[in-house]
Design an enzyme around this catalytic site. Structure first.
Site, PDB file in Angstrom:
ATOM      1  CB  SER A 142      -0.900  -0.002   1.236  1.00  0.00           C
ATOM      2  OG  SER A 142      -1.476   1.277   1.391  1.00  0.00           O
ATOM      3  CG  HIS A 159      -3.986  -1.376  -1.827  1.00  0.00           C
ATOM      4  ND1 HIS A 159      -5.118  -2.037  -2.231  1.00  0.00           N
ATOM      5  CD2 HIS A 159      -4.380  -0.577  -0.805  1.00  0.00           C
ATOM      6  CE1 HIS A 159      -6.149  -1.668  -1.494  1.00  0.00           C
ATOM      7  NE2 HIS A 159      -5.724  -0.769  -0.621  1.00  0.00           N
ATOM      8  CG  ASP A 172      -5.103   2.641   0.606  1.00  0.00           C
ATOM      9  OD1 ASP A 172      -6.097   1.906   0.441  1.00  0.00           O
ATOM     10  OD2 ASP A 172      -4.032   2.245   1.097  1.00  0.00           O
ATOM     11  CG  MET A 220      -8.030   7.563   2.209  1.00  0.00           C
ATOM     12  SD  MET A 220      -7.083   7.615   3.722  1.00  0.00           S
ATOM     13  CE  MET A 220      -6.549   5.907   3.810  1.00  0.00           C
ATOM     14  CG  HIS A 277      -9.276   0.674  -0.984  1.00  0.00           C
ATOM     15  ND1 HIS A 277      -8.758   0.417   0.269  1.00  0.00           N
ATOM     16  CD2 HIS A 277     -10.629   0.702  -0.827  1.00  0.00           C
ATOM     17  CE1 HIS A 277      -9.753   0.304   1.133  1.00  0.00           C
ATOM     18  NE2 HIS A 277     -10.886   0.480   0.490  1.00  0.00           N
ATOM     19  CG  MET A 288     -11.253   3.858   1.576  1.00  0.00           C
ATOM     20  SD  MET A 288      -9.759   3.775   2.558  1.00  0.00           S
ATOM     21  CE  MET A 288      -8.542   3.766   1.250  1.00  0.00           C
ATOM     22  CG  MET A 318     -12.133  -2.196   4.567  1.00  0.00           C
ATOM     23  SD  MET A 318     -10.568  -1.657   3.817  1.00  0.00           S
ATOM     24  CE  MET A 318      -9.622  -1.085   5.216  1.00  0.00           C
ATOM     25  CG  PHE A 325      -6.040   6.935   9.896  1.00  0.00           C
ATOM     26  CD1 PHE A 325      -5.487   8.193   9.703  1.00  0.00           C
ATOM     27  CD2 PHE A 325      -7.367   6.836  10.295  1.00  0.00           C
ATOM     28  CE1 PHE A 325      -6.243   9.340   9.925  1.00  0.00           C
ATOM     29  CE2 PHE A 325      -8.143   7.974  10.516  1.00  0.00           C
ATOM     30  CZ  PHE A 325      -7.578   9.235  10.330  1.00  0.00           C
ATOM     31  N   GLY A 326      -3.200   4.165   7.652  1.00  0.00           N
ATOM     32  CA  GLY A 326      -2.288   3.034   7.634  1.00  0.00           C
ATOM     33  C   GLY A 326      -1.809   2.759   9.062  1.00  0.00           C
ATOM     34  CG  ASP A 347      -6.590  -2.585   2.670  1.00  0.00           C
ATOM     35  OD1 ASP A 347      -5.501  -2.398   3.239  1.00  0.00           O
ATOM     36  OD2 ASP A 347      -7.173  -1.697   1.996  1.00  0.00           O
ATOM     37  N   GLY A 352      -3.554  -3.819   8.607  1.00  0.00           N
ATOM     38  CA  GLY A 352      -2.871  -4.505   9.709  1.00  0.00           C
ATOM     39  C   GLY A 352      -2.257  -5.841   9.336  1.00  0.00           C
TER      40      GLY A 352
HETATM   41  C1  DX5 Z   1      -6.587   1.799   5.235  1.00  0.00           C
HETATM   42  C2  DX5 Z   1      -6.078   1.468   3.861  1.00  0.00           C
HETATM   43  C3  DX5 Z   1      -5.055   0.396   3.829  1.00  0.00           C
HETATM   44  C4  DX5 Z   1      -3.790   0.715   4.575  1.00  0.00           C
HETATM   45  C5  DX5 Z   1      -3.054  -0.561   4.856  1.00  0.00           C
HETATM   46  O1  DX5 Z   1      -7.673   2.643   5.136  1.00  0.00           O
HETATM   47  O2  DX5 Z   1      -7.144   1.050   3.039  1.00  0.00           O
HETATM   48  O3  DX5 Z   1      -4.763   0.013   2.505  1.00  0.00           O
HETATM   49  O4  DX5 Z   1      -2.950   1.595   3.877  1.00  0.00           O
HETATM   50  O5  DX5 Z   1      -1.935  -0.244   5.602  1.00  0.00           O
HETATM   51  P1  DX5 Z   1      -1.442  -1.103   6.859  1.00  0.00           P
HETATM   52  O6  DX5 Z   1      -0.956  -2.400   6.319  1.00  0.00           O
HETATM   53  O7  DX5 Z   1      -0.383  -0.244   7.423  1.00  0.00           O
HETATM   54  O8  DX5 Z   1      -2.631  -1.292   7.776  1.00  0.00           O
HETATM   55 ZN    ZN Z   2      -6.652   0.084   1.075  1.00  0.00          ZN
END
Ligand code: DX5
Ligand code: ZN
Length: 219
Positions: free
Chosen positions: A7, A31, A33, A35, A64, A66, A135, A141-142, A173, A175
């Site tokens: 990601s 990937h 993201d 947002m 992805h 969001m 999810m 957030f990562g 996706d 953690g």
């Molecule tokens: C969260 C994102 C994920 C995130 C995954 O909203 O959709 O893709 O970046 O990152 P980690 O692996 O750090 O949870």
């Molecule tokens: Zn994602």
């Protein structure tokens, strides 16, 4: 064999070209993201960044979204270079129409479900999908902690897909780390997204390969 989708959210944007080069030979997907600050409480990046990466990368771009009501933006993400577009079931009042739009643009179509959303929302749309994204954190957030109930959801979804003879791939996706990658793959997941656990290492390509080996050995 399990696929790994690093990601970009966790990348060091100062080092972006070096990190992209590292991923190019090691990862299956990238990937991305997106947002919108409305569906999720954070803002990331849009088509501009994706189109600039597209000029230099051969990776499969797994976008992805969001984004609340993403329909007006689908075409610009496809034109920017998205290979797949994944929308949230919770963010699309007319999910069937949205999925048809994605397919008409020639992209693979994915639907994501948040941790509290039951799989029953997918029952009617599942035959239309190339991918379902489970999810395993609340999106936005990562670097968040994995929610273990996502694994039971993956097992159930794998059963739904197999029993009905469908083709949708399962992506997980949030953690995902070296510790739980094998468990995810064992639960029927095909594609593992991982951000912090990969980009936090010294050798990004080696970390991707290690995660792929861990996930693949579990299946
Ligand atoms: C969260 C994102 C994920 C995130 C995954 O909203 O959709 O893709 O970046 O990152 P980690 O692996 O750090 O949870
Ligand atoms: Zn994602």
């Amino acid at each position: 064999m399990a696929k790994i989708a690093p990601s970009l959210l966790s990348a060091d944007f100062w080092q972006l070209s070096r990190q992209m080069e590292a991923l190019e030979g090691a990862a299956d997907y990238l990937h991305l993201d997106v947002m919108d600050g409305c569906f999720v409480p954070n803002i990331s990046f849009g088509p501009l960044l994706i189109s600039s990466l597209r000029l230099h990368s051969k990776l499969f771009f797994d976008v992805h979204l969001m984004v609340q009501n993403p329909d007006p933006f689908l075409e610009s993400f496809r034109l920017a270079g998205a290979d797949s577009l994944t929308v949230h079931a919770e963010a699309c009042p007319h999910l069937h129409r949205t999925v048809q739009k994605i397919k008409a643009l020639g992209a693979a179509a994915g639907v994501a479900v948040c941790p509290a959303t039951p799989l029953s929302v997918l029952e009617e749309i599942l035959p239309e999908l190339d991918m379902v994204l489970i999810m395993s954190v609340n999106p936005g957030f990562g670097g968040q902690k994995f929610i273990p109930s996502a694994l039971e959801k993956a097992v159930k979804l794998r059963q739904m897909i197999n029993e009905r003879g469908l083709a949708a791939a399962i992506e997980i996706d949030g953690g995902i780390t070296m510790e739980n990658a094998a468990l995810a793959a064992k639960s029927g997941v095909d594609i593992l997204v991982s951000g912090a656990a990969l980009f936090g290492t010294r050798d990004l390509a080696a970390a991707v390969r290690e995660m792929k080996a861990l996930a693949s050995s579990a299946t």
